[in-house]
Design a protein around this motif. Structure first.
Motif, PDB file in Angstrom:
ATOM      1  N   GLY A  17      15.157 -11.791 -29.895  1.00  0.00           N
ATOM      2  CA  GLY A  17      16.113 -12.182 -29.140  1.00  0.00           C
ATOM      3  C   GLY A  17      17.890 -12.351 -29.773  1.00  0.00           C
ATOM      4  N   LEU A  18      18.691 -12.477 -29.611  1.00  0.00           N
ATOM      5  CA  LEU A  18      20.021 -12.276 -30.629  1.00  0.00           C
ATOM      6  C   LEU A  18      19.670 -12.508 -31.844  1.00  0.00           C
ATOM      7  CD1 LEU A  18      22.109 -10.522 -30.018  1.00  0.00           C
ATOM      8  CD2 LEU A  18      23.663 -12.546 -29.329  1.00  0.00           C
ATOM      9  N   VAL A  19      20.321 -10.998 -32.875  1.00  0.00           N
ATOM     10  CA  VAL A  19      20.058 -11.835 -34.379  1.00  0.00           C
ATOM     11  C   VAL A  19      21.244 -11.223 -34.782  1.00  0.00           C
ATOM     12  CG1 VAL A  19      18.236 -12.656 -34.604  1.00  0.00           C
ATOM     13  CG2 VAL A  19      18.969 -10.066 -34.989  1.00  0.00           C
ATOM     14  N   GLN A  20      22.398 -11.689 -36.017  1.00  0.00           N
ATOM     15  CA  GLN A  20      23.223 -10.875 -36.398  1.00  0.00           C
ATOM     16  C   GLN A  20      22.906  -9.789 -38.069  1.00  0.00           C
ATOM     17  OE1 GLN A  20      26.138 -13.204 -37.700  1.00  0.00           O
ATOM     18  NE2 GLN A  20      27.678 -13.579 -36.443  1.00  0.00           N
ATOM     19  N   ALA A  21      23.397  -9.142 -38.269  1.00  0.00           N
ATOM     20  CA  ALA A  21      22.752  -7.765 -39.471  1.00  0.00           C
ATOM     21  C   ALA A  21      22.508  -8.895 -40.356  1.00  0.00           C
ATOM     22  CB  ALA A  21      24.328  -6.781 -39.469  1.00  0.00           C
ATOM     23  N   GLY A  22      21.018  -8.482 -41.027  1.00  0.00           N
ATOM     24  CA  GLY A  22      20.636  -8.771 -42.446  1.00  0.00           C
ATOM     25  C   GLY A  22      19.720 -10.411 -42.131  1.00  0.00           C
ATOM     26  N   ASP A  23      20.074 -10.672 -40.619  1.00  0.00           N
ATOM     27  CA  ASP A  23      19.220 -11.554 -40.189  1.00  0.00           C
ATOM     28  C   ASP A  23      17.896 -11.512 -39.815  1.00  0.00           C
ATOM     29  OD1 ASP A  23      21.605 -13.602 -37.771  1.00  0.00           O
ATOM     30  OD2 ASP A  23      21.358 -13.322 -40.336  1.00  0.00           O
ATOM     31  N   SER A  24      16.712 -12.009 -40.058  1.00  0.00           N
ATOM     32  CA  SER A  24      14.849 -12.191 -39.479  1.00  0.00           C
ATOM     33  C   SER A  24      14.787 -12.342 -38.258  1.00  0.00           C
ATOM     34  CB  SER A  24      14.257 -12.743 -41.169  1.00  0.00           C
ATOM     35  OG  SER A  24      14.702 -12.292 -41.958  1.00  0.00           O
TER      36      SER A  24
ATOM     37  N   THR B 121      -4.217 -14.195 -32.449  1.00  0.00           N
ATOM     38  CA  THR B 121      -2.956 -13.578 -32.470  1.00  0.00           C
ATOM     39  C   THR B 121      -2.354 -12.216 -33.749  1.00  0.00           C
ATOM     40  OG1 THR B 121      -2.071 -15.070 -34.122  1.00  0.00           O
ATOM     41  CG2 THR B 121      -1.436 -15.628 -31.893  1.00  0.00           C
ATOM     42  N   VAL B 122      -1.465 -11.113 -33.699  1.00  0.00           N
ATOM     43  CA  VAL B 122      -0.596 -10.673 -34.780  1.00  0.00           C
ATOM     44  C   VAL B 122       0.597 -10.902 -34.091  1.00  0.00           C
ATOM     45  CG1 VAL B 122      -0.285  -8.560 -33.453  1.00  0.00           C
ATOM     46  CG2 VAL B 122      -0.806  -7.956 -35.821  1.00  0.00           C
ATOM     47  N   THR B 123       1.348 -10.929 -35.839  1.00  0.00           N
ATOM     48  CA  THR B 123       2.927 -10.693 -35.887  1.00  0.00           C
ATOM     49  C   THR B 123       3.179  -9.994 -37.168  1.00  0.00           C
ATOM     50  OG1 THR B 123       2.458 -12.564 -38.519  1.00  0.00           O
ATOM     51  CG2 THR B 123       2.403 -13.416 -35.758  1.00  0.00           C
ATOM     52  N   LEU B 124       4.738 -10.269 -36.364  1.00  0.00           N
ATOM     53  CA  LEU B 124       5.753  -8.667 -37.029  1.00  0.00           C
ATOM     54  C   LEU B 124       6.443  -9.970 -38.123  1.00  0.00           C
ATOM     55  CD1 LEU B 124       5.542  -6.026 -37.508  1.00  0.00           C
ATOM     56  CD2 LEU B 124       7.569  -5.813 -35.429  1.00  0.00           C
ATOM     57  N   GLN B 125       6.855 -10.068 -39.146  1.00  0.00           N
ATOM     58  CA  GLN B 125       7.800 -10.635 -39.388  1.00  0.00           C
ATOM     59  C   GLN B 125       8.354  -8.840 -40.011  1.00  0.00           C
ATOM     60  OE1 GLN B 125       8.672 -13.706 -40.588  1.00  0.00           O
ATOM     61  NE2 GLN B 125      10.187 -12.893 -41.290  1.00  0.00           N
ATOM     62  N   MET B 126      10.307  -9.109 -39.422  1.00  0.00           N
ATOM     63  CA  MET B 126      11.172  -8.343 -39.980  1.00  0.00           C
ATOM     64  C   MET B 126      12.612  -8.986 -40.761  1.00  0.00           C
ATOM     65  SD  MET B 126      11.402  -6.225 -36.442  1.00  0.00           S
ATOM     66  CE  MET B 126      12.045  -7.919 -35.009  1.00  0.00           C
ATOM     67  N   ASN B 127      12.421  -8.240 -41.918  1.00  0.00           N
ATOM     68  CA  ASN B 127      14.006  -8.402 -42.580  1.00  0.00           C
ATOM     69  C   ASN B 127      15.187  -7.601 -42.178  1.00  0.00           C
ATOM     70  OD1 ASN B 127      12.218 -11.025 -43.047  1.00  0.00           O
ATOM     71  ND2 ASN B 127      11.073  -9.834 -44.366  1.00  0.00           N
ATOM     72  N   SER B 128      15.942  -8.418 -43.211  1.00  0.00           N
ATOM     73  CA  SER B 128      17.728  -7.463 -42.992  1.00  0.00           C
ATOM     74  C   SER B 128      17.402  -6.688 -41.877  1.00  0.00           C
ATOM     75  CB  SER B 128      16.950  -6.351 -43.989  1.00  0.00           C
ATOM     76  OG  SER B 128      16.797  -7.589 -45.491  1.00  0.00           O
ATOM     77  N   LEU B 129      17.532  -7.486 -40.620  1.00  0.00           N
ATOM     78  CA  LEU B 129      17.600  -6.442 -39.683  1.00  0.00           C
ATOM     79  C   LEU B 129      18.624  -5.197 -39.557  1.00  0.00           C
ATOM     80  CD1 LEU B 129      16.028  -9.060 -37.307  1.00  0.00           C
ATOM     81  CD2 LEU B 129      14.668  -6.157 -37.986  1.00  0.00           C
ATOM     82  N   LYS B 130      19.152  -4.345 -38.538  1.00  0.00           N
ATOM     83  CA  LYS B 130      20.127  -3.923 -38.860  1.00  0.00           C
ATOM     84  C   LYS B 130      20.320  -3.195 -37.128  1.00  0.00           C
ATOM     85  CE  LYS B 130      19.049  -0.807 -42.861  1.00  0.00           C
ATOM     86  NZ  LYS B 130      18.237   0.011 -43.442  1.00  0.00           N
ATOM     87  N   PRO B 131      21.952  -3.263 -36.747  1.00  0.00           N
ATOM     88  CA  PRO B 131      22.079  -2.794 -35.201  1.00  0.00           C
ATOM     89  C   PRO B 131      20.991  -1.497 -34.712  1.00  0.00           C
ATOM     90  CG  PRO B 131      24.013  -3.041 -36.268  1.00  0.00           C
ATOM     91  CD  PRO B 131      22.452  -3.037 -37.805  1.00  0.00           C
ATOM     92  N   GLU B 132      20.651  -0.887 -35.912  1.00  0.00           N
ATOM     93  CA  GLU B 132      19.985   0.577 -34.998  1.00  0.00           C
ATOM     94  C   GLU B 132      18.415  -0.094 -34.874  1.00  0.00           C
ATOM     95  OE1 GLU B 132      21.663   0.220 -38.022  1.00  0.00           O
ATOM     96  OE2 GLU B 132      21.011   1.817 -39.992  1.00  0.00           O
TER      97      GLU B 132
END
Length: 123
Positions: free
Chosen positions: A10-17, A78-89
């Motif tokens: 989805g679309l999130v802001q920098a720093g989101d998870s 199932t396999v999951t990927l938790q991503m935190n502190s997302l960056k624009p890159e």
């Protein structure tokens, strides 16, 4: 042979998870090592994370260590990927893939791929 479908992008802001999920259909999911990859426009597909068949080992892209966690549930396929502190890159299409190897970070060793899920991180 398994089939894979990703969800959770989805679309999130920098720093989101975000938590990406990959559901596998078919039999013998626990016989496959699993991985997450990503591909941004104009770039090659890049390894992000891998987890062994039993889930006892994992490995991450160096630039994402500390921000991502891969896990699997062999009972739920199932396999999951938790991503935190997302960056624009981190913006890319994220793919789930399976390999006959127990554990691999090598793209060419993954034979089955999902269609991908778009992750967009705004600044």
């Amino acid at each position: 042979q398994v089939q894979l479908v990703e969800s959770g992008g989805g679309l999130v802001q920098a720093g989101d998870s975000l938590r990406l999920s990959c559901e596998a259909s078919g039999q013998m999911f626990s016989r496959y090592g699993m991985g997450w990859f990503r591909q941004a426009p104009g770039t090659e597909r890049e390894f992000v994370a891998a987890i062994s068949r039993s889930g006892d080992r994992n490995y991450y892209l160096e630039s994402m260590k500390g921000r991502v966690t891969i896990s699997r549930d062999n009972a739920k396929n199932t396999v999951t990927l938790q991503m935190n502190s997302l960056k624009p890159e981190d913006t890319a299409v994220y793919y789930c893939a399976s390999t006959y190897f127990d554990f691999s970070s090598t793209t060419s060793q993954y034979l089955i791929w999902g269609p991908g899920t778009q992750v967009t991180v705004s600044s």
